[in-house]
Write an enzyme that holds these catalytic residues in place. Structure first.
Site, short mmCIF file in Angstrom:
data_model
loop_
_atom_site.label_atom_id
_atom_site.label_comp_id
_atom_site.label_asym_id
_atom_site.label_seq_id
_atom_site.Cartn_x
_atom_site.Cartn_y
_atom_site.Cartn_z
N SER A 119 10.73 -16.01 -4.42
CA SER A 119 10.24 -15.45 -5.68
C SER A 119 8.79 -15.02 -5.53
O SER A 119 8.08 -15.46 -4.63
CB SER A 119 10.37 -16.47 -6.81
OG SER A 119 11.72 -16.84 -6.99
N LEU A 171 6.83 -21.47 -7.84
CA LEU A 171 7.79 -20.40 -7.61
C LEU A 171 8.44 -20.68 -6.26
O LEU A 171 7.75 -21.10 -5.32
CB LEU A 171 7.10 -19.03 -7.57
CG LEU A 171 6.57 -18.47 -8.91
CD1 LEU A 171 5.71 -17.24 -8.65
CD2 LEU A 171 7.71 -18.14 -9.86
N ASP A 172 9.75 -20.46 -6.14
CA ASP A 172 10.39 -20.76 -4.87
C ASP A 172 10.02 -19.71 -3.82
O ASP A 172 9.42 -18.68 -4.14
CB ASP A 172 11.91 -20.90 -5.02
CG ASP A 172 12.60 -19.61 -5.44
OD1 ASP A 172 12.35 -18.57 -4.80
OD2 ASP A 172 13.41 -19.64 -6.39
N ILE A 173 10.37 -19.96 -2.58
CA ILE A 173 9.92 -19.12 -1.46
C ILE A 173 10.37 -17.68 -1.60
O ILE A 173 9.69 -16.75 -1.16
CB ILE A 173 10.40 -19.72 -0.11
CG1 ILE A 173 9.75 -18.99 1.07
CG2 ILE A 173 11.92 -19.70 -0.02
CD1 ILE A 173 10.00 -19.64 2.41
#
Length: 307
Positions: A112, A108-110
């Site tokens: 999210s 998951l990106d930062i």
């Protein structure tokens, strides 16, 4: 008879993917019993395996207890074991393992949040992430703007992105107020920022994104931000069934560990948010009137928010 191929054993033990291990072996960076290893070598209990000089403790596949954690990632944490910029990572709050390591399933990106799975079984992680397994991920997404029927049709039919065609398997309205609307989306691959990019391709901005399920595992309602729960045998075996892996002896929780998980479920631990969280408003749970993400289908049976 040796138990299994070397590259498969290294991947299963979480050193890297099978393809990566093949390249590492070809590069002469692996030794077995003090001799150089080659592709196709087989190993078993008692063999001394080293990668770049570091000994890898070999455990036969049918002897190693398969473990899986469900972690509720907050915004602000990096999905990496180490970050050159010193930002907090998702691994920092996981329990320590002896002669083993946690392998992250997907990313998951930062900005999210939501469900992240970790396992000590590298082969299981590889299969759960591989596109050929078509394991469904589900997200609750808050979008600035309206997803018209035409836009929904485009995103479920297919949109050409920079790295190829992408689409949602399903998209459903989740309610909301004003210009911010919630949607529940499903897809069966995990390319970088794919959910965000699909919406952006239609001129829409994602303001919050939360992964609510991965395969057969939904974000547990008793799990708070920045906390983890260890899965028991039934949930683990359901996951392995998805990717055609055999159940393993000893899988699941036992004794004091099982009792501890029951206590956490009955009395959830308080949320722990990242220091890099942008603001209290961006991580607080939306009110139920503005967040039907918490009232979704059974697979999205909790949580509300972002990715």
């Amino acid at each position: 008879m040796k138990d299994e191929k070397l590259q498969k054993a290294l991947a299963r033990m979480g050193v890297g993917s099978r393809r990566q291990m093949e390249e590492v072996i070809k590069a002469g960076r692996v030794s077995v019993n003090n001799g150089p290893a080659t592709i196709g070598d087989r190993v078993s209990q008692g063999d001394e395996i080293r990668v770049d000089g570091r000994q890898i403790k070999y455990t036969a596949e049918n002897e190693k207890r398969r473990r899986v954690l469900a972690y509720y990632k907050p915004e602000g944490e990096i999905c990496s074991a180490n970050d050159p910029e010193g930002r907090p990572t998702v691994f920092e709050r996981l329990p320590k393992l002896t002669h083993d390591r946690w392998v992250m399933v997907g990313r998951l990106d930062i900005n999210s949040s939501g469900l992240l799975l970790f396992t000590n079984d590298g082969e299981m992680a590889h299969r759960l992430m591989h596109p050929s397994s078509e394991v469904t991920r589900e997200y609750a997404v808050r979008v600035l703007g309206e997803v018209t029927p035409e836009i929904a049709r485009a995103m479920t039919t297919g949109v050409m992105l920079d790295d190829g065609m992408a689409k949602f398997d399903d998209i459903k309205e989740g309610g909301g107020e004003g210009v911010n609307k919630w949607y529940h989306v499903k897809l069966n691959e995990g390319r970088n920022r794919e959910v965000r990019r699909l919406f952006e391709s239609q001129g829409l901005k994602v303001s919050r994104l939360l992964r609510t399920s991965y395969g057969s595992i939904a974000l547990p309602k008793e799990l708070r931000t920045g906390r983890f729960l260890e899965l028991d045998r039934k949930d683990i075996n359901t996951l392995t069934d998805l990717v055609s892996l055999r159940p393993r002896y000893g899988t699941g929780l036992h004794g004091a560990a099982k009792d501890k998980q029951e206590r956490i479920k009955n009395k959830p631990l308080k949320a722990r948010r990242s220091e890099n969280t942008r603001s209290t408003t961006s991580t607080a749970k939306p009110k139920s009137s503005a967040s039907p993400a918490s009232r979704g289908s059974r697979n999205t049976r909790d949580r509300n928010s972002k990715r």
